[in-house]
Design a protein around this motif. Structure first.
Motif, PDB file in Angstrom:
ATOM      1  N   ASP A 221      60.961  53.644 -37.946  1.00  0.00           N
ATOM      2  CA  ASP A 221      61.249  54.302 -39.225  1.00  0.00           C
ATOM      3  C   ASP A 221      60.298  53.758 -40.290  1.00  0.00           C
ATOM      4  O   ASP A 221      60.047  52.552 -40.351  1.00  0.00           O
ATOM      5  CB  ASP A 221      62.688  54.051 -39.662  1.00  0.00           C
ATOM      6  CG  ASP A 221      63.707  54.860 -38.874  1.00  0.00           C
ATOM      7  OD1 ASP A 221      63.307  55.712 -38.066  1.00  0.00           O
ATOM      8  OD2 ASP A 221      64.918  54.622 -39.076  1.00  0.00           O
TER       9      ASP A 221
ATOM     10  N   ARG B  61      60.334  52.012 -47.414  1.00  0.00           N
ATOM     11  CA  ARG B  61      59.823  51.376 -48.626  1.00  0.00           C
ATOM     12  C   ARG B  61      60.891  50.379 -49.052  1.00  0.00           C
ATOM     13  O   ARG B  61      62.029  50.754 -49.309  1.00  0.00           O
ATOM     14  CB  ARG B  61      59.571  52.379 -49.742  1.00  0.00           C
ATOM     15  CG  ARG B  61      59.174  51.673 -51.055  1.00  0.00           C
ATOM     16  CD  ARG B  61      58.693  52.648 -52.108  1.00  0.00           C
ATOM     17  NE  ARG B  61      57.424  53.202 -51.664  1.00  0.00           N
ATOM     18  CZ  ARG B  61      57.046  54.479 -51.856  1.00  0.00           C
ATOM     19  NH1 ARG B  61      57.843  55.311 -52.486  1.00  0.00           N
ATOM     20  NH2 ARG B  61      55.884  54.904 -51.418  1.00  0.00           N
TER      21      ARG B  61
ATOM     22  N   GLU C 199      64.368  52.430 -49.195  1.00  0.00           N
ATOM     23  CA  GLU C 199      64.196  53.879 -49.150  1.00  0.00           C
ATOM     24  C   GLU C 199      63.589  54.232 -47.797  1.00  0.00           C
ATOM     25  O   GLU C 199      62.604  53.627 -47.379  1.00  0.00           O
ATOM     26  CB  GLU C 199      63.275  54.337 -50.277  1.00  0.00           C
ATOM     27  CG  GLU C 199      63.037  55.817 -50.322  1.00  0.00           C
ATOM     28  CD  GLU C 199      62.088  56.220 -51.453  1.00  0.00           C
ATOM     29  OE1 GLU C 199      61.732  57.408 -51.492  1.00  0.00           O
ATOM     30  OE2 GLU C 199      61.684  55.365 -52.255  1.00  0.00           O
TER      31      GLU C 199
ATOM     32  N   LEU D 271      61.386  56.548 -45.906  1.00  0.00           N
ATOM     33  CA  LEU D 271      60.355  57.539 -46.213  1.00  0.00           C
ATOM     34  C   LEU D 271      60.196  58.550 -45.081  1.00  0.00           C
ATOM     35  O   LEU D 271      59.885  59.711 -45.327  1.00  0.00           O
ATOM     36  CB  LEU D 271      59.014  56.849 -46.476  1.00  0.00           C
ATOM     37  CG  LEU D 271      59.004  55.853 -47.636  1.00  0.00           C
ATOM     38  CD1 LEU D 271      57.655  55.162 -47.722  1.00  0.00           C
ATOM     39  CD2 LEU D 271      59.337  56.553 -48.945  1.00  0.00           C
ATOM     40  N   ASP D 272      60.391  58.108 -43.844  1.00  0.00           N
ATOM     41  CA  ASP D 272      60.270  58.993 -42.683  1.00  0.00           C
ATOM     42  C   ASP D 272      60.982  58.343 -41.520  1.00  0.00           C
ATOM     43  O   ASP D 272      60.972  57.123 -41.380  1.00  0.00           O
ATOM     44  CB  ASP D 272      58.793  59.226 -42.339  1.00  0.00           C
ATOM     45  CG  ASP D 272      58.575  60.402 -41.408  1.00  0.00           C
ATOM     46  OD1 ASP D 272      59.534  61.169 -41.161  1.00  0.00           O
ATOM     47  OD2 ASP D 272      57.448  60.568 -40.925  1.00  0.00           O
TER      48      ASP D 272
ATOM     49  N   ASP E  36      55.550  49.321 -48.273  1.00  0.00           N
ATOM     50  CA  ASP E  36      55.816  50.372 -47.294  1.00  0.00           C
ATOM     51  C   ASP E  36      55.407  49.869 -45.924  1.00  0.00           C
ATOM     52  O   ASP E  36      54.357  49.250 -45.763  1.00  0.00           O
ATOM     53  CB  ASP E  36      55.007  51.632 -47.608  1.00  0.00           C
ATOM     54  CG  ASP E  36      55.435  52.309 -48.896  1.00  0.00           C
ATOM     55  OD1 ASP E  36      56.463  51.915 -49.469  1.00  0.00           O
ATOM     56  OD2 ASP E  36      54.727  53.236 -49.334  1.00  0.00           O
TER      57      ASP E  36
END
Length: 160
Positions: free
Chosen positions: A68, A71, A94, A96-97, A9
């Motif tokens: 951003d 992951r 992915e 995540l935010d 991450d």
């Protein structure tokens, strides 16, 4: 060289860049799990990432912005020398935010139907775009925006 399959991450450092042979590359800044116990000036870890998967490359080049939180999962290749960034070949991505959109202190976006204009307190000129992002032109001042839009619609048949 030592390799390891892992998930990491971190934050996208900059807008991902297209690479050779339909790839995308980007740097991921990773904070350690015990970041709260480290000194404030402790360096972050940067992992250089590359992907060849078409869907991931498309998302990287068209959807990822600096800041951003991602992951990434893939194969990590340890650097040949200490201090050099590790290299990760990304197999899965992915989001995540997403990063916050920066506030433009003295700039204002406004809509004129199918057009977007940007007012800047530091200048009289007004950039004009279509709502889809196509450049229309630079109005000399706010009073000439309508004229610029009218000319654009006459030349392009009213398609904004």
């Amino acid at each position: 060289m030592d390799t390891k399959h892992c998930a990491v991450d971190g934050w996208a450092e900059a807008i991902p860049a297209p690479g050779p042979h339909n790839t995308a590359t980007f740097d991921l800044t990773v904070r350690p799990a015990n970041a709260d116990t480290l000194p404030d000036d402790a360096p972050d870890t940067v992992v250089s990432c590359t992907s060849t998967a078409a869907g991931i490359v498309h998302e990287l080049l068209h959807g990822i912005q600096p800041g951003d939180l991602l992951r990434v999962t893939g194969t990590l290749l340890q650097p040949p020398t200490p201090g050099a960034p590790g290299r990760l070949t990304v197999d899965a991505l992915e989001v995540l935010d997403t990063a916050l959109i920066p506030a433009l202190g003295e700039m204002v976006l406004d809509r004129y139907g199918d057009y977007v204009v940007i007012f800047d307190a530091d200048t009289d000129t007004v950039p004009v775009f279509t709502a889809q992002g196509q450049w229309v032109g630079l109005a000399a001042n706010p009073d000439t925006i309508a004229t610029l839009i009218d000319i654009h619609e006459r030349v392009h048949g009213g398609d904004a």
